[in-house]
Design a protein around this motif. Structure first.
Motif, mmCIF file in Angstrom:
data_model
loop_
_atom_site.group_PDB
_atom_site.id
_atom_site.type_symbol
_atom_site.label_atom_id
_atom_site.label_comp_id
_atom_site.label_asym_id
_atom_site.label_seq_id
_atom_site.Cartn_x
_atom_site.Cartn_y
_atom_site.Cartn_z
ATOM 1 N N VAL A 52 0.845 -1.192 0.000
ATOM 2 C CA VAL A 52 0.000 0.000 0.000
ATOM 3 C C VAL A 52 0.880 1.240 0.000
ATOM 4 C CG1 VAL A 52 -2.031 -0.955 1.118
ATOM 5 C CG2 VAL A 52 -0.143 -0.121 2.511
ATOM 6 N N GLU A 53 0.223 2.371 -0.017
ATOM 7 C CA GLU A 53 0.941 3.631 -0.046
ATOM 8 C C GLU A 53 1.732 3.812 1.248
ATOM 9 O OE1 GLU A 53 -1.698 6.754 -1.007
ATOM 10 O OE2 GLU A 53 -0.236 8.307 -0.554
ATOM 11 N N VAL A 54 2.913 4.337 1.132
ATOM 12 C CA VAL A 54 3.815 4.461 2.278
ATOM 13 C C VAL A 54 3.963 5.930 2.644
ATOM 14 C CG1 VAL A 54 5.893 4.607 0.846
ATOM 15 C CG2 VAL A 54 6.048 3.695 3.170
ATOM 16 N N ARG A 55 4.204 6.162 3.915
ATOM 17 C CA ARG A 55 4.439 7.548 4.347
ATOM 18 C C ARG A 55 5.808 8.002 3.878
ATOM 19 N NH1 ARG A 55 3.182 7.982 10.596
ATOM 20 N NH2 ARG A 55 3.822 5.810 10.554
ATOM 21 N N GLN A 56 5.950 9.299 3.659
ATOM 22 C CA GLN A 56 7.171 9.860 3.073
ATOM 23 C C GLN A 56 8.417 9.430 3.834
ATOM 24 O OE1 GLN A 56 6.463 11.861 0.424
ATOM 25 N NE2 GLN A 56 8.627 12.006 -0.121
ATOM 26 N N GLN A 57 8.338 9.508 5.164
ATOM 27 C CA GLN A 57 9.570 9.265 5.929
ATOM 28 C C GLN A 57 9.974 7.805 5.909
ATOM 29 O OE1 GLN A 57 6.227 10.120 8.546
ATOM 30 N NE2 GLN A 57 7.926 10.609 9.889
ATOM 31 N N ARG A 58 9.006 6.911 5.608
ATOM 32 C CA ARG A 58 9.349 5.484 5.615
ATOM 33 C C ARG A 58 9.659 4.966 4.222
ATOM 34 N NH1 ARG A 58 6.299 2.883 9.883
ATOM 35 N NH2 ARG A 58 6.559 4.238 11.696
ATOM 36 N N GLU A 59 9.595 5.826 3.217
ATOM 37 C CA GLU A 59 9.684 5.351 1.842
ATOM 38 C C GLU A 59 11.089 4.865 1.521
ATOM 39 O OE1 GLU A 59 8.552 8.346 -0.810
ATOM 40 O OE2 GLU A 59 8.581 7.083 -2.585
ATOM 41 N N LEU A 60 11.180 3.708 0.880
ATOM 42 C CA LEU A 60 12.463 3.181 0.421
ATOM 43 C C LEU A 60 12.392 3.084 -1.090
ATOM 44 C CD1 LEU A 60 12.850 0.341 3.039
ATOM 45 C CD2 LEU A 60 14.154 2.454 2.958
ATOM 46 N N VAL A 61 13.448 3.572 -1.764
ATOM 47 C CA VAL A 61 13.352 3.690 -3.221
ATOM 48 C C VAL A 61 13.517 2.364 -3.930
ATOM 49 C CG1 VAL A 61 14.062 6.077 -3.289
ATOM 50 C CG2 VAL A 61 15.781 4.276 -3.360
ATOM 51 N N ASP A 62 14.159 1.398 -3.283
ATOM 52 C CA ASP A 62 14.443 0.179 -4.024
ATOM 53 C C ASP A 62 13.606 -1.008 -3.553
ATOM 54 O OD1 ASP A 62 17.363 -0.947 -2.178
ATOM 55 O OD2 ASP A 62 15.542 0.103 -1.564
ATOM 56 N N ARG A 63 12.862 -0.853 -2.463
ATOM 57 C CA ARG A 63 12.079 -1.996 -2.004
ATOM 58 C C ARG A 63 10.916 -1.515 -1.159
ATOM 59 N NH1 ARG A 63 16.725 -1.913 1.125
ATOM 60 N NH2 ARG A 63 16.351 -1.982 3.370
ATOM 61 N N SER A 64 10.112 -2.488 -0.779
ATOM 62 C CA SER A 64 8.958 -2.190 0.050
ATOM 63 C C SER A 64 9.388 -2.073 1.504
ATOM 64 C CB SER A 64 7.941 -3.316 -0.122
ATOM 65 O OG SER A 64 6.842 -3.111 0.687
ATOM 66 N N SER A 65 8.717 -1.213 2.236
ATOM 67 C CA SER A 65 9.026 -1.040 3.650
ATOM 68 C C SER A 65 8.053 -1.889 4.464
ATOM 69 C CB SER A 65 8.885 0.453 3.995
ATOM 70 O OG SER A 65 8.567 0.622 5.334
ATOM 71 N N ILE A 66 8.581 -2.753 5.301
ATOM 72 C CA ILE A 66 7.738 -3.646 6.105
ATOM 73 C C ILE A 66 7.449 -2.944 7.426
ATOM 74 C CG2 ILE A 66 7.499 -5.970 7.027
ATOM 75 C CD1 ILE A 66 8.234 -6.293 4.252
ATOM 76 N N GLU A 67 6.180 -2.764 7.739
ATOM 77 C CA GLU A 67 5.801 -2.138 9.008
ATOM 78 C C GLU A 67 5.026 -3.150 9.822
ATOM 79 O OE1 GLU A 67 5.080 2.145 6.797
ATOM 80 O OE2 GLU A 67 3.436 1.155 7.838
ATOM 81 N N VAL A 68 5.471 -3.326 11.042
ATOM 82 C CA VAL A 68 4.807 -4.293 11.917
ATOM 83 C C VAL A 68 4.240 -3.553 13.117
ATOM 84 C CG1 VAL A 68 5.115 -6.333 13.346
ATOM 85 C CG2 VAL A 68 6.385 -6.122 11.218
ATOM 86 N N THR A 69 2.984 -3.793 13.420
ATOM 87 C CA THR A 69 2.348 -3.200 14.595
ATOM 88 C C THR A 69 1.874 -4.333 15.484
ATOM 89 O OG1 THR A 69 1.464 -1.559 13.077
ATOM 90 C CG2 THR A 69 0.693 -1.480 15.334
ATOM 91 N N PHE A 70 2.234 -4.271 16.745
ATOM 92 C CA PHE A 70 1.876 -5.335 17.684
ATOM 93 C C PHE A 70 1.010 -4.739 18.781
ATOM 94 C CE2 PHE A 70 2.404 -9.200 20.033
ATOM 95 C CZ PHE A 70 2.391 -8.824 21.349
#
Lengths: 258, 412
Positions: A52-70
């Motif tokens: 899905v769409e990523v926030r600016q500060q978490r954006e990675l140009v070469d891959r997807s950013s994995i975000e985990v919420t527990f």
């Protein structure tokens, strides 16, 4: 010491040693992938949204950013929650094919329904992998997590609280790549001797193969031709989590049409 | 993560379908989805599934000080949480959370669903503070109804610890000493939601999430099985007339009746399962201890008020008590149902009609205080409620005086 070329041994390990492992894919409707996994007295519900769409500060140009919420069982946040998130995230970052989806995010939300604290980490990792399988996200390999507790001179795999009598309090949660049988992550708690750690890791490697079989069964059930009623939940009584007994109401789930 | 924006063609197709009398999931306009009620391991946890919507409610209780304006009442606090699993971007939506909290408070607290005066332990000092936490795990439409049903089921299912007040001291009895006590639920209100389309001309019952998004407004009716309206809540850009509101309340009454009977069946089934797992409920253990205390008191008591008992009488009574105790000691757990089949039950509220035995069961302190060994009662393994009597709250006296031998009577 674990050497890279150690092969898995034949043993008397069977599915009964992984107690009460019940899971179901596709339990939630609004997310891309979801899974419930119950292991003993620990039950975790995981949803994934992604890519899905990523926030600016978490954006990675070469891959997807994995975000985990527990989210822990009682909603009070603490440092332990961040540790669980960190372990799950580092495992998933290695196994998800993130390079296929640059500048996006994959969000994994872990919701603990109930826990006995020991099996929490391994259940979270396995449930996250199941949810990603449900969302059909490409993965390089399937990691499997197992918790081992040394009791006396034996090693118990995924023990229930009643079986843990006599342990010195040490435990090992190990995540293995089920394909190449290499160690991906390992977290220990309590006191362990070097021999205990070694034997725990060995048992965990054997048990990880059984967890992989669980993944295959879960995905096969998802795509099976048996009619699955979307309202009714697990189709077989033995798939129900032990503590969530189904009671009351019309369980046929037929939509009331005239 | 941002919430998904509904597309125009989706909303248009929903409105068109409703105007033609059909719905996207095949239901009739006024058909509800089936609700599934699942109780958890702990008392007071319940999960409701209404189609794709899932709500999980938990009730916790702790002792605290009452509000100054209501010193004789306990409190009930409602907290609603929308988890990130419910929908993309759902955890940022404060409107839904706050609105639902307020609606549940109106429906459950202000309608006096739970008797808050029964939650008072010591007036002005100690009351039970109930905290109801509802988590929405999946938003598949009609979160109000699911959350309200989950909250109600959790309140009906919840058991709080038994409290004993001795002098000025309040003591929480652990579960193996005294059975936890259910809450006093006076009536069971449920919420029923209707979504309106086409300037209020058409409405559907139990809308899905896409119907909610496409609707002009929602009417939520809170009703109980006695056809009493507990809450009315109207949202959206909608103007309704009296006829439409009355029509909706009629439909809500039928739905409320069926939901409350379904809830009652689920609670009964859950109770049966729990007592099947524990064949010796806590109450039987309590009786065993009381009988042991009574036997010990008979032996210890030297100076008893009333007619002196001869040594033969005392040993006779000891034998009687021992016999009855041995029933508990030697029977297997599985044979618990056989206890008490020897004779008629000697338990029962004292009434004017029955004399003789009843007088002996309830000795006045001046009379024979020693003969209070309770019969091997019909301790059936159904978990019955423990009713608090004024005697229970009085301090148990030391063995050796007459008062200590009065055993509080558990009502069967």
């Amino acid at each position: 010491m674990i050497s890279a070329d150690m092969k898995s041994e034949e043993g008397d390990l069977d599915e009964d040693t992984i107690n009460n492992f019940t899971c179901e894919l596709g339990v939630l409707s609004q997310c891309d992938g979801s899974a419930t996994l119950c292991n003993g007295l620990t039950a975790v519900l995981v949803a994934t949204f992604g890519p899905v769409e990523v926030r600016q500060q978490r954006e990675l140009v070469d891959r997807s950013s994995i975000e985990v919420t527990f989210r822990g069982p009682h909603g009070v946040e603490g440092v332990e929650d961040r540790r669980v998130e960190q372990l799950v995230r580092s495992t998933l970052e290695q196994c998800v094919f993130a390079a296929l989806h640059p500048r996006t995010a994959v969000s994994v939300v872990l919701n603990v329904l109930e826990t006995d604290d020991l099996l929490l980490l391994s259940t979270c990792v396995n449930a996250a992998v199941l949810a990603l399988l449900d969302s059909s996200l490409s993965m390089k390999y399937l990691p499997a997590a197992v918790t081992c507790v040394p009791v006396g001179d034996r090693v118990l795999v995924n023990p229930l609280p009643s079986e843990r009598q006599g342990s010195s309090g040490g435990s090992v949660t190990a995540v293995y790549d089920t394909g190449s049988e290499r160690l991906v992550a390992c977290r220990t708690a309590g006191q362990l001797s070097a021999e205990q750690l070694t034997s725990c890791l060995r048992e965990a490697r054997r048990a990880a193969a059984l967890v992989r079989q669980l993944y295959r069964r879960a995905v096969a059930a998802k795509f099976s031709k048996e009619p699955r009623d979307p309202w009714a939940g697990p189709s077989r009584a033995e798939d129900m989590p032990p503590s969530w007994r189904r009671l009351g109401g019309q369980q046929t789930g037929e939509q009331s049409t005239s | 993560m941002k919430p998904l924006v509904p597309s125009t063609c989706e909303t248009n197709s929903v409105v068109d379908a409703v105007s033609k009398g059909t719905r996207l999931d095949g239901r009739e306009l006024l058909d509800h989805r089936e609700a599934t009620i699942q109780f958890g391991r702990e008392y007071g946890t319940c999960q409701i599934r209404l189609g794709n919507t899932r709500a999980l409610a938990t009730v916790r209780a702790e002792l605290g000080t009452p509000r100054p304006s209501r010193p004789n009442e306990g409190t009930l606090q409602v907290a609603v949480d929308v988890t990130s699993t419910a929908a993309p971007g759902a955890d940022r939506s404060n409107d839904l959370t706050v609105g639902l909290e307020r609606l549940l408070e109106r429906c459950l607290r202000e309608s006096r669903c739970v008797d808050q005066e029964s939650l008072c332990v010591v007036a002005d000092e100690k009351v039970w503070q109930l905290r109801l936490h509802v988590e929405l795990l999946d938003l598949g439409g009609n979160a109000c109804d699911a959350a309200a049903l989950a909250a109600l089921a959790a309140l009906c299912h919840f058991r709080r610890p038994h409290v004993s007040v001795t002098g000025g001291e309040v003591r929480l009895c652990p579960a193996d000493e005294a059975e936890p006590v259910p809450l006093a639920v006076l009536h069971k209100p449920v919420l029923v939601t209707f979504a309106f389309f086409g300037d209020g001309q058409h409405f559907v019952a139990d809308p899905t999430e896409i119907e909610e998004r496409a609707s002009e407004g929602l009417l939520t009716v809170g009703m109980n099985s006695y056809r009493e309206i507990c809450t009315l809540h109207l949202t959206g850009k909608l103007l309704l007339n009296k006829q439409q509101v009355l029509e909706c309340t009629e439909l809500a009454a039928a739905r409320a009746r069926s939901l409350t009977s379904q809830l009652r069946r689920a609670l009964t089934a859950d109770e049966a399962e729990r007592t099947a797992i524990h064949p010796f409920p806590g109450l039987a253990r309590v009786e065993l201890e009381r009988m042991a205390t009574a036997a010990a008191s008979v032996r210890l008591s030297g100076a008893v008020r009333g007619p002196a008992l001869t040594a033969e009488q005392i040993s006779e009574m000891e034998k009687e008590v021992d016999e009855k105790l041995s029933v508990f000691r030697h029977k297997d757990m599985a044979a618990a149902a056989e206890i008490g089949q020897g004779g008629a039950s000697q338990w029962g509220p004292p009434s004017d009609d029955e004399e003789g035995d009843q007088d002996e069961m309830w000795p006045r302190t001046a009379e024979t205080p020693a003969k209070t060994a309770p019969a091997a009662s019909d301790s059936d393994s159904e978990g019955e409620q423990t009713v608090l009597h004024p005697e229970d709250l009085e301090p148990h006296a030391e063995p050796g005086t007459g008062k200590g031998l009065r055993c509080p009577m558990p009502v069967r």
